[in-house]
Scaffold this active site. Structure first.
Site, PDB file in Angstrom:
ATOM      1  N   GLU A   1       4.376  -8.967   2.613  1.00  0.00           N
ATOM      2  CA  GLU A   1       4.820  -8.227   1.540  1.00  0.00           C
ATOM      3  C   GLU A   1       6.176  -8.048   1.367  1.00  0.00           C
ATOM      4  OE1 GLU A   1       2.563  -4.600   2.258  1.00  0.00           O
ATOM      5  OE2 GLU A   1       0.572  -5.565   2.275  1.00  0.00           O
TER       6      GLU A   1
ATOM      7  N   TYR B   1      -5.596  -4.096  -2.048  1.00  0.00           N
ATOM      8  CA  TYR B   1      -5.995  -2.729  -1.819  1.00  0.00           C
ATOM      9  C   TYR B   1      -6.692  -2.290  -3.219  1.00  0.00           C
ATOM     10  CZ  TYR B   1      -4.361  -3.060   2.941  1.00  0.00           C
ATOM     11  OH  TYR B   1      -3.806  -3.555   4.070  1.00  0.00           O
TER      12      TYR B   1
HETATM   13  O1  IFM Z   1      -0.622  -0.661   6.905  1.00  0.00           O
HETATM   14  C1  IFM Z   1      -0.054  -1.264   5.836  1.00  0.00           C
HETATM   15  C2  IFM Z   1       0.548  -2.487   6.391  1.00  0.00           C
HETATM   16  O2  IFM Z   1       1.508  -2.750   6.857  1.00  0.00           O
HETATM   17  C3  IFM Z   1       0.879  -3.615   5.006  1.00  0.00           C
HETATM   18  N1  IFM Z   1      -0.098  -3.500   4.311  1.00  0.00           N
HETATM   19  C4  IFM Z   1      -0.660  -2.274   3.699  1.00  0.00           C
HETATM   20  C5  IFM Z   1      -1.051  -1.492   4.812  1.00  0.00           C
HETATM   21  C6  IFM Z   1      -1.804  -0.283   4.346  1.00  0.00           C
HETATM   22  O3  IFM Z   1      -0.813   0.648   3.554  1.00  0.00           O
END
Ligand code: IFM
Length: 463
Positions: free
Chosen positions: A166, A301
């Site tokens: 990310e 998400y």
């Molecule tokens: O916890 C995080 C993860 O570290 C990176 N992606 C999103 C998750 C939820 O916020």
């Protein structure tokens, strides 16, 4: 119940990251990370906590491996803590740090679980931040060196490598919005950081492939479909703006070797860039960034709904009061996963796709019998897997799915209040308790299939 099977060899996994679960910040000569430092500043973490114990996974990893075996997962996506391997970010390698991951990898392989390794899940060594962090170009060589040394040690056993997790979060939340470590608020730094993340991805991916010819190397992006709040021209432009920075700023250089012109123009208009000559870009950079990926990891998400704010700036807004949301305030929007997978497949044509994170934060509490009946998590995962299956049927080359997360853990600026785990963690004792979603996931993995029969079928089975 209507079961739809995934292809043979589909990789079912769980995901975690080092800083969120390991604890033991000084063990084995580990150095300080930006999140250790950032969380020591009062006010930075919502519940005043820090990641120094977290899930105590550094000491309890064998137990966690046992839980994974129980789930029947085929793969484990974990990250290496850069400051365990290079406590100061560069210079002397700390063998003890690599020993820990070597043991973990051997344990996984003995259990028949494929290690799916991430090199950078946000825990930059603080010493490198002190030298300028991601906005400083010298970090590209430091990261490439780190990647190469890990590849030399683990390359004979690890096949799947991802460079960064990310990069949008690292660059934008860390250097522009300041709500993540290192807490900087400079759009110019954020743009330079994003570029150095991409460049270090390209350079280290080439290095990993040279050292480990059989390696599959990729990067993980968090992607979110941008929806205008209305059909107005302003809202549609706000959605285009968001898409430009959240999605295309990373996808375009990786797959097309260029930054999106409309997003560059947006940044020039805001005074974040001096002109179309990007100050951080050097000749040859984009060729390095575009070097072919073996796979792309997508973390999904939710979607993002956008409106033109009163000052003309795009604002993320709630989709509507009737929409279901989780504890993060994120709308449950499974169809967005289908849309994103197909869009990436059609517009960018990656060789392979993995859903490297998907999950939901719920206020899970054990009932009087000690059971965590997280029916909403089961429905979240079921509905998203159904959309992933639909995208696969439509041609998207999806090879695996990783649930976020194996454990409740340190959720960055939110601390421990947001629980994403399939296993509940009692942070006072470290005790793990499987939630109902863990049992459901185990059955789903065993069946290699998802029930697309609708919400009632999953909630009926797990009342
Ligand atoms: O916890 C995080 C993860 O570290 C990176 N992606 C999103 C998750 C939820 O916020």
């Amino acid at each position: 119940m209507i079961l739809k099977s995934f292809p043979e060899g589909f990789l079912w996994g769980v995901a975690t990251s080092a800083q969120q679960i390991e604890g033991s910040p000084r063990a084995g000569g580990r150095g300080e990370s930006i999140w250790d430092f950032y969380s020591s500043v009062p006010g930075n973490i919502e519940d005043g906590s820090n990641p120094w114990t977290a899930c105590d996974h550094y000491r309890r990893w064998r137990e966690d491996l046992g839980w994974m075996k129980g789930l029947g997962v085929g793969a484990y996506r974990f990250s290496i803590s850069w400051p365990r391997v290079f406590p100061r970010g560069w210079g002397a390698l700390n063998e003890a740090g690599l020993d820990f991951y070597e043991e973990l990898v051997d344990g996984l392989l003995d259990a028949g679980i494929v290690p799916f390794l991430t090199l950078n899940h946000w825990d930059l060594p603080q010493a490198l931040q002190d030298r300028g962090g991601w906005p400083d170009r010298s970090i590209v060589d430091a990261f490439t060196e780190y990647a190469a040394r890990v590849a030399e040690r683990l390359g004979d056993r690890v096949r799947f490598w991802t460079t960064h997790n990310e990069p949008w979060c690292i660059a934008t939340l860390g250097y522009e919005e300041g709500c993540h470590a290192p807490g900087r608020q400079s759009p110019e730094e954020a743009l330079a950081a994003a570029h150095h993340l991409l460049l270090s991805h390209g350079r280290s991916a080439a290095e990993i492939s040279r050292i480990v010819p059989r390696a599959k190397v990729g990067i993980v992006l968090n992607l979110s479909p941008a929806w205008p709040a209305s059909e107005s021209e302003g809202d549609r432009d706000a959605a285009r703006w968001f898409d430009g920075f959240f999605n295309r700023w990373y996808l375009d250089p990786l797959f097309r070797g260029r930054y999106p012109n409309d997003a560059i123009a947006d940044r020039i208009a805001r005074g974040h860039l001096p002109g179309t000559d990007l100050p951080f870009l050097r000749e040859g950079d984009l060729d390095e960034i575009r070097s072919p990926l073996d796979f792309l990891g997508i973390n999904y998400y939710s979607r993002t709904v956008l409106r033109a704010g009163p000052d003309g700036r795009p604002k993320g807004v709630a989709a509507g009061p009737e929409k279901e949301r989780d504890e993060m305030g994120w709308e449950v929007f499974p169809r967005g996963l289908y849309d994103m997978l197909l869009r990436v497949h059609r517009e960018y044509g990656p060789q392979a796709l993995y859903i490297t994170e998907n999950g939901t934060a719920l206020a899970d509490e054990p009932d009087r019998e000690g059971r965590v009946r997280d029916v909403r998590r089961i429905e979240y995962m079921r509905s998203h897997l159904a959309e992933a299956h639909r995208a696969w049927e439509a041609g998207a080359p999806i090879h695996g799915y990783f649930a976020w997360s194996l454990l409740d853990n340190f959720e960055w600026g939110h601390g421990y209040g947001k629980r994403f785990g399939l296993l509940r963690v009692d942070f006072a004792t470290g005790e793990r308790t499987p939630k109902e979603s863990a049992r459901w996931y185990r059955e789903t993995i065993a069946a290699n299939a998802v029930d697309i029969g609708g919400p009632s079928s999953s909630s009926r089975r797990y009342p």
